[in-house]
Structures are given as structure tokens and as C-alpha cells.
Design an enzyme around this catalytic site. Structure first.
Site, PDB file in Angstrom:
ATOM      1  N   GLN A   1       0.858  -1.184   0.000  1.00 19.30           N
ATOM      2  CA  GLN A   1       0.000   0.000   0.000  1.00 19.30           C
ATOM      3  C   GLN A   1       0.896   1.236   0.000  1.00 19.30           C
ATOM      4  OE1 GLN A   1      -2.279   0.703   3.526  1.00 19.30           O
ATOM      5  NE2 GLN A   1      -3.907   1.755   2.447  1.00 19.30           N
TER       6      GLN A   1
ATOM      7  N   SER B   1       0.875   6.881   2.015  1.00 22.49           N
ATOM      8  CA  SER B   1       1.486   7.957   2.788  1.00 22.49           C
ATOM      9  C   SER B   1       2.702   8.538   2.079  1.00 22.49           C
ATOM     10  CB  SER B   1       1.904   7.441   4.167  1.00 22.49           C
ATOM     11  OG  SER B   1       0.779   7.046   4.911  1.00 22.49           O
TER      12      SER B   1
ATOM     13  N   SER C   1       3.501  -0.421   3.722  1.00 18.91           N
ATOM     14  CA  SER C   1       3.465  -1.777   4.273  1.00 18.91           C
ATOM     15  C   SER C   1       3.791  -2.798   3.197  1.00 18.91           C
ATOM     16  CB  SER C   1       2.075  -2.073   4.854  1.00 18.91           C
ATOM     17  OG  SER C   1       1.694  -1.095   5.790  1.00 18.91           O
TER      18      SER C   1
ATOM     19  N   GLU D   1     -10.403  -0.548   4.809  1.00 16.20           N
ATOM     20  CA  GLU D   1      -9.230  -0.652   5.685  1.00 16.20           C
ATOM     21  C   GLU D   1      -9.629  -0.487   7.151  1.00 16.20           C
ATOM     22  OE1 GLU D   1      -6.243   2.303   5.048  1.00 16.20           O
ATOM     23  OE2 GLU D   1      -4.666   1.016   5.845  1.00 16.20           O
TER      24      GLU D   1
ATOM     25  N   ASN E   1      -7.114   7.756  14.995  1.00 11.83           N
ATOM     26  CA  ASN E   1      -8.384   7.742  15.730  1.00 11.83           C
ATOM     27  C   ASN E   1      -8.941   9.144  15.943  1.00 11.83           C
ATOM     28  OD1 ASN E   1      -8.101   5.015  15.749  1.00 11.83           O
ATOM     29  ND2 ASN E   1      -8.275   4.775  17.969  1.00 11.83           N
ATOM     30  N   GLU E   2      -8.054  10.148  15.954  1.00 10.28           N
ATOM     31  CA  GLU E   2      -8.553  11.520  16.059  1.00 10.28           C
ATOM     32  C   GLU E   2      -9.399  11.866  14.830  1.00 10.28           C
ATOM     33  OE1 GLU E   2      -5.522  10.566  16.681  1.00 10.28           O
ATOM     34  OE2 GLU E   2      -5.088  11.174  18.742  1.00 10.28           O
TER      35      GLU E   2
END
Length: 400
Positions: free
Chosen positions: A125, A128, A160, A244, A380-381
């Protein structure tokens, strides 16, 4: 929601359990973050594919069994309960394949899915970038039109599987600057061994290359490796992101198995008079069970299922449920492992001494991986912002 499985579903569970009992290696495979381990896990994918267990929810023509979302969850429960090897093909099977089913062409499905299912082609993937993580729309890598395809330039990082994988998928900016950062992006697939590609492994604390940087210098990609329409990459990427964060990547079976192992560890090692530890174990087991029920409820709702999307765990776009689930399972994973390490004491810090360390050191290694769960697939934010704004209808956060 019917909490009882049908006799046919239970028969499917028996078939899965029997196959795993006959094939799961008695000794854990080497870490897939090593060249040796990567090859061993690729061979495991090939073995599963030979009996059509590598992609149970895919149509039979691509190597699957056409299993329903419920049976996919059953398969995952049995897979993790059997302590079967990690899936080196996970990025392709769990992320790229659902995207192709939703947005790809028939030619892409026929060409890409069988080698993905067999482990012949392992995918990385490549989303980023050095200054573009959770704020994915700020990415700078480009795709420039050329004869019969595109030329890629840029720098991807934290990719990854890229250290040993064969191909990658990612977003690229094309054409002049758009009025908004998520406009004008194109979703492309590329060969990690193509001219112009440089892969530089990134070592973890233990030195293993779990991630890699990818440098792209004029890498040619043919038109047939564009997913969807050029310039529509953001919309397509959001469907990948929902998968995902949701059950395609982290089905409840993973956490149920860990909760069972934690309970067994508590029975074997804990002081039953220590009510504080006992309550932590009980809370973790209850939370794993709650995530299981939440997920079964999601896949059992006809209204939520939407159009059939083979390979997904939830159908439809599932974005709202995916954000809820992602926050829940990522924090549960940390609690499970921290409780286990507290039970083990100093021995819990050891790893990779098969036969000498409890559970082959899986708790220590699992804990370091669990810590990343609140970051990858969107922090998570960010997920809490999505839940607040899109599910609860709260005012949007003021953007800087």
C-alpha cells in the site's frame, strides 16, 4: 438480528476448522517481515489458494467460494482460533481487491485477482508521503500523461510490505493544481521492480523492514493500470479507506482469539484473588464479544448491505460503521496486549525464543503492532471527527 447460525453456516465452519487442523503449521512461520518469512508466508497463501480458502468471499471464477459476509466472519473466527499464519497478501486481498470489485474493469479483475489470491503477486500500500499521512489529500507525488500511459514521480513512505512485495497501489496528483486538494487525484497501480523505482526498507525497533520508502523517478504505468477514471482517485480511495478501517482488515475473530488466549493466560498465571486484574481480563473479553456482535449486526442489516461487493465484510460503503469499529478495535487491541504483558511480568518482554517464552513471545510482538492501530488506516482523532460530524451531526471542527 438472528444470533443463531444456520445449519449450513455451521457446516461451513466445520469445513474451515477441519482444513485448518490439517494444514496450519505446528511451529509458527518465521516473521513475514524477513525475506525468509515473507517467502514462507507466500507459500502459505499458495497452499490456501489450492483448496480455495485464501479468498472465501470472492466469486469462484477468481479462486473464492462466494461466501456470504457472515461466513466470511465465521472463517476469520476459525482462522485466528487456529493460530494460522498472518496474511502476507492482506493489502491486496483486503484493500485493493474490494476496490477493484467496486471500481475496476473486467479485464483488471481477470488479470489481477487470481495471482493476488495465490500469493504469486503480493501488493504494497503506497499512500502515505513524507508530509502526507492522515491528511492524505496533501500528497505531492504526480502522474503525468504520456503516450499510452502515465509517468510517476514522487516519494511514498511507510509503505506496508513494500520491502519484499511485487506491486503497489496509490494516489497521484495529475494536471494543474486543482481548486481543492482532493480534486484531480488518480488511483494507479505500479510494479515495484519497474525502471525508475527505488525501494528503501525502513527498519523497526527490532531491525526488521516492516515498511519501506518508495522513490519514483519517471516510472511508466500503462493506462490499463488506472483504477476508475483519471481525476476521480479521491472518491475511489475513500472506498478503500472504509474497507481498511472495517472488517475486511480487522474482523472480530482476531480479537476473540486474543481474548481467549488472555483468559487462558489469566487462569494459568494470575492470582485469582487479584480482582483488579480479573476485571481487566473480563472487560477485554466482553469488549471482544461486543465487537463480534456489532459486526454481525452490521452485515445482517439488509438496508445497510447495499449493492453486492464481493470481498468486503459489510457491503455498501460502510464508512460510518467502519469509523466506529476502527476506534473500538484499535483501542481494544492495546488493552488486550497490555493486560497480557502485565500478567506475564518480565517474561512478557521476551520474544522469539520458541519453547522458552510463553506463547512464543506473541504478546510482546503483538503489543508493539497494536500500538500502531490507533494511527494506521486514519488516526483515531480523524475517525472521531468523522463520527462526530457525519454520524452525530455535531458542528464541524474549525479548520486552520
Amino acid at each position: 438480528m438472528d444470533l443463531e447460525h444456520t445449519p449450513q453456516d455451521e457446516d461451513f465452519r466445520s469445513q474451515v476448522r477441519a482444513w485448518l487442523a490439517a494444514h496450519v503449521p505446528a511451529v509458527p512461520l518465521p516473521s513475514l517481515e524477513t525475506e525468509e518469512g515473507f517467502a514462507a508466508h507466500r507459500e502459505w497463501e499458495r497452499e490456501m489458494y489450492a483448496d480455495r480458502w485464501s479468498v472465501v468471499s470472492w466469486p469462484e471464477e477468481y479462486g473464492g467460494r462466494g461466501a456470504s459476509p457472515v461466513r466470511r466472519l465465521i472463517f476469520e473466527e476459525e482462522y485466528h482460533a487456529a493460530s494460522a499464519p498472518g496474511r502476507v497478501g492482506q493489502n491486496g486481498i483486503s484493500l485493493l481487491a474490494p476496490t477493484l470489485f467496486a471500481h475496476g474493469t473486467e479485464e483488471q479483475l481477470a488479470r489481477l485477482l487470481p495471482p493476488m489470491a495465490s500469493g504469486e503477486t503480493v501488493w504494497a500500500q503506497a499512500w502515505s508521503e513524507p508530509e502526507s499521512g492522515s491528511d492524505l489529500a496533501s500528497l505531492r507525488s504526480t502522474a503525468v500523461r504520456t503516450g499510452g500511459g502515465w509517468l510517476l514521480h514522487g516519494h511514498k513512505t511507510w509503505s506496508s510490505r513494500a520491502a519484499f512485495a511485487d506491486r503497489a497501489f496509490g494516489l497521484f496528483r495529475g494536471g494543474p493544481a486543482a481548486d481543492r486538494p482532493h480534486h484531480g487525484l488518480t488511483y494507479l497501480m505500479f510494479d515495484l521492480r519497474a525502471p525508475g523505482v527505488t525501494v528503501r526498507p525502513i527498519g523497526r525497533l527490532d531491525g526488521r523492514p516492516a515498511f519501506a520508502e518508495i522513490f519514483l523517478d519517471g516510472v511508466f504505468v500503462p493506462d490499463r493500470d488506472v483504477i476508475g477514471e483519471p481525476g476521480q482517485g479521491w472518491r475511489i480511495a475513500m472506498s478503500t479507506a472504509a474497507d481498511e478501517r472495517g472488517t475486511t482488515l480487522r474482523a472480530p475473530g482476531r480479537f476473540l482469539a486474543a481474548a481467549d488466549r488472555l483468559a487462558a493466560l489469566w487462569r494459568a498465571a494470575a492470582d485469582p484473588r487479584d480482582s483488579a486484574v480479573r476485571d481487566r481480563v473480563a472487560d477485554a473479553v466482553i469488549a471482544a464479544r461486543a465487537y463480534q456482535l456489532f459486526t454481525y449486526a452490521q452485515v445482517s442489516r439488509p438496508a445497510a448491505a447495499g449493492p453486492d461487493r464481493p470481498g468486503t465484510g459489510h457491503g455498501g460503503d460502510g464508512a460510518a460503521a467502519a469509523s466506529l469499529g476502527k476506534v473500538f478495535w484499535s483501542e481494544l487491541d492495546i488493552r488486550l496486549h497490555e493486560t497480557a504483558l502485565d500478567l506475564l511480568g518480565p517474561a512478557g518482554e521476551l520474544a522469539d525464543a520458541a519453547g522458552e517464552v510463553p506463547d512464543h513471545g506473541r504478546w510482546a510482538e503483538g503489543w508493539t503492532f497494536a500500538l500502531a492501530g490507533t494511527l494506521y488506516a486514519g488516526t483515531n482523532e480523524i475517525q472521531r471527527d468523522i463520527i462526530a460530524e457525519r454520524l452525530l451531526g455535531l458542528p464541524k471542527e474549525r479548520r486552520r
